[in-house]
Design an enzyme around this catalytic site. Structure first.
Site, PDB file in Angstrom:
ATOM      1  N   HIS A 135       0.292  26.202  61.695  1.00 26.78           N
ATOM      2  CA  HIS A 135      -1.048  25.919  61.177  1.00 26.78           C
ATOM      3  C   HIS A 135      -1.813  25.243  62.315  1.00 26.78           C
ATOM      4  CE1 HIS A 135      -4.034  23.592  58.840  1.00 26.78           C
ATOM      5  NE2 HIS A 135      -3.794  24.395  57.824  1.00 26.78           N
ATOM      6  N   ASP A 212       6.632  19.867  60.201  1.00 28.38           N
ATOM      7  CA  ASP A 212       5.471  19.875  59.317  1.00 28.38           C
ATOM      8  C   ASP A 212       5.936  20.364  57.953  1.00 28.38           C
ATOM      9  OD1 ASP A 212       2.395  21.904  59.179  1.00 28.38           O
ATOM     10  OD2 ASP A 212       3.157  20.313  57.887  1.00 28.38           O
ATOM     11  N   GLN A 215       3.938  22.489  53.230  1.00 30.44           N
ATOM     12  CA  GLN A 215       4.232  23.473  52.181  1.00 30.44           C
ATOM     13  C   GLN A 215       5.619  23.274  51.609  1.00 30.44           C
ATOM     14  OE1 GLN A 215       2.065  25.498  50.895  1.00 30.44           O
ATOM     15  NE2 GLN A 215       0.469  25.085  52.396  1.00 30.44           N
ATOM     16  N   LYS A 238      -0.920  18.453  48.151  1.00 28.23           N
ATOM     17  CA  LYS A 238      -0.097  19.637  47.907  1.00 28.23           C
ATOM     18  C   LYS A 238       1.148  19.273  47.091  1.00 28.23           C
ATOM     19  CE  LYS A 238      -1.089  21.942  52.285  1.00 28.23           C
ATOM     20  NZ  LYS A 238      -2.490  22.403  52.228  1.00 28.23           N
ATOM     21  N   CYS A 376      -6.072  29.116  58.446  1.00 28.00           N
ATOM     22  CA  CYS A 376      -5.844  28.170  59.546  1.00 28.00           C
ATOM     23  C   CYS A 376      -4.623  28.547  60.369  1.00 28.00           C
ATOM     24  CB  CYS A 376      -5.698  26.737  59.026  1.00 28.00           C
ATOM     25  SG  CYS A 376      -7.206  26.117  58.318  1.00 28.00           S
TER      26      CYS A 376
END
Lengths: 418, 149
Positions: A135, A212, A215, A238, A376
């Site tokens: 991203h 990261d 998600q 999220k 993104c």
């Protein structure tokens, strides 16, 4: 298709989808006369009533600034805020709450590491390694750092299925590599990366790893100690939590050595014009009044997730992903982008002869919310030779009925553009 | 479906499938590029001007149906007109896609009136006006890539 999960036992009988959906008031509305079919969870998830109530209650009866008042309201707010920190620590299985820094979101978490760890450790001729599927939030901070320091950004390629090419990663690691920063689960491809192996490879050369987890964290249980990663970022909105709050996990040894991020109140120990000393972890990295309500709301969100249980969530979403993948594969002219063997909850696709933007507009008239664009991840779009994709992303409250709705809406797209 | 048909009228679908004046223009007097990265619409527009009149106008690129059809219909509407007339048409078109109170029966708009449906889809206005802003940039020689995001 499999989803990494910490617990192996799955109590499917306790996952009542109707009960789950009732917890999310947003889902009960209609859009242009049709029931809302919300399939844009990768952009943001909806909030359970308990999180909404927590925020409301905080501002109605519990609001006070933290860390400074001797009066009861302030002490209660401080305790609630720090309790939330402990909840996030437990959620990620960090060794201690002091290794959890509250941030605005995952983007800020990555920028924090780039600007503190990065600035102090990366010099001219050094290298930072990321992947082709990142991203923008895990690309741009490193580009800025490398430009500033005269360092090099190296990129691990992905294959046609959207999988990380581990062999290529190995060949990119060397004595000048100062950090590997990799996404746990791709927001545009759904690929779940073998991050445990990435960490092992990097640690063989004493290279720290940032993951990261934006998600991944709401689809599977994450254990930062089992992964042995050095940094892990999550974002609250999220995780069925409020916007404006996120968390950075950092190994104590590293956080201790990092210079401060933002200067101001709370991150200091003492201030004079001659010299200022900094506060201990994690407060060293939390300047100014934070999003107190956000943190407490996020605490309620991770409690909610823990109550439902990742065993049940992952099983439900896995089944849904299989169903949706099969259903979409049957749509004429539809091509799935992102077909990794290890994948979760995200279906990016293109439709022959119809731009994703037009797909999104048409399905919106059927009440279906999907995202269209580059998500993104412009390099991913370039890699697959598409200007954009349409993306449906699933969460715990989605159903096979909703997938059927999406398929029906796609048939309408065909009709309009025949 | 009537809502959608207001946006994706037959004329628009036709121009999306078979865009007019699509291709590269050699010996152009002015060019400009337009790019809306968030939705992935990309246009390159080139014009040939003779005595203040747009003698030839072509576009290339890829994008959604609205952006392509708008570029195609724009080239049809603007070819043969003066640059000044383009600027006036630009304002009328912008008014059409953004303002409910602008009449679709404006004779000067002709076929462009099919874009009135865009008013109900604010997220698509930028797609409809990308070609127009790009052409204006070509005439003004701003030398920057145009975006309507």
């Amino acid at each position: 298709m499999s989803v990494a999960q910490r617990t192996v036992t799955v109590d499917r009988s306790s996952f009542d989808i109707r009960y789950i959906r009732k917890q999310f008031p947003v889902l009960a509305q209609t859009v242009r006369g049709k029931p809302l079919v919300y399939l844009d969870n990768a952009a943001t998830t909806q909030k359970p009533q308990v999180v909404i109530d927590t925020l409301s209650r905080y501002y109605t009866a519990e609001n006070a600034n933290i860390h400074r008042g001797v009066y009861e309201l302030s002490q209660n707010a401080t305790r609630a805020y720090e309790d939330a920190r402990s909840k996030i620590a437990a959620f990620l299985n960090a060794a201690e709450p002091a290794e959890i820094v509250f941030t605005r979101n995952a983007t800020e978490g990555i920028n924090l590491v780039a600007q503190t760890f990065g600035r102090s450790k990366v010099g001219a001729g050094d290298e930072v390694v990321i992947s082709e599927m990142e991203h923008h939030s895990n690309i741009v901070p490193w580009q800025l750092l490398c430009e500033e320091k005269g360092a090099r950004l190296r990129v691990v390629p992905i294959n046609d299925d959207g999988e990380l090419m581990l062999e290529e990663l190995s060949s990119l690691l060397g004595p000048r590599t100062k950090l590997v920063s990799i996404v746990h689960m791709s927001n545009s491809l759904g690929t779940v990366n073998p991050v445990r192996q990435v960490v092992e490879l990097a640690h063989k050369l004493d290279i720290p790893v940032l993951i990261d987890g934006s998600q991944a964290a709401y689809h599977m249980s994450v254990d930062v100690r089992e992964l042995d990663c050095d940094f892990y970022v999550v974002t609250g909105h999220k995780l069925y939590g409020p916007t404006g709050i996120g968390a950075l996990y950092g190994r104590r040894r590293l956080l201790d050595a990092m210079p401060p991020y933002q200067g101001g109140g709370d991150m200091i120990s003492s201030v004079t014009f001659e010299q200022t000393t900094y506060n201990e972890l994690p407060h060293k990295f939390e300047a100014g009044t934070p999003h107190i309500a956000g943190a407490i709301g996020l605490g309620a969100a991770v409690d909610f997730i823990a109550e439902v249980g990742f065993g049940a969530i992952a099983a439900h979403e896995c089944q849904l992903l299989e169903y949706a993948t099969a259903a979409l594969s049957r749509v004429p002219g539809l091509r799935l982008i992102g077909t990794a063997r290890e994948k979760a909850s995200i279906l990016s696709f293109v439709l022959d002869g119809v731009h994703p933007h037009d797909v999104g507009t048409v399905v919106d008239t059927e009440g279906v919310a999907i995202r269209t664009g580059h998500h993104c991840t412009q390099p991913v779009m370039d890699r697959f030779g598409v200007p954009a994709t349409a993306r449906a992303s699933l969460a715990m409250y989605n159903t096979t009925d909703e997938v059927d709705h999406l398929v029906m809406a796609l048939a309408k797209v065909r009709e309009v553009f025949a | 479906m009537s809502d959608l048909r207001e946006l994706y009228q037959e004329v628009i679908l036709d121009h999306n499938r078979s865009p007019r004046n699509f291709g590269f223009l050699k010996d152009a007097d002015c060019r400009a590029d337009g790019h809306n990265p968030l939705c992935g619409d990309r246009l390159a527009i080139a014009a040939k001007i003779v005595d203040g009149v747009v003698a030839d106008l072509r576009f290339e690129g890829s994008g959604c149906a609205i952006s392509k059809a708008s570029a195609s219909l724009m080239t049809e509407a603007v070819k043969g007109k003066t640059v000044d007339e383009f600027h006036r048409l630009f304002e009328r078109f912008r008014g059409l896609v953004t303002d409910e109170n602008v009449s679709v029966n404006d004779a000067a708009l002709g076929k462009l009136a099919v874009f009135a449906g865009v008013r109900d889809y604010p997220a698509r206005v930028k797609c409809a006006i990308l070609a127009w802003h790009t052409l204006r940039s070509a005439f003004d020689e701003t030398q920057e890539i145009v975006s309507t995001e």
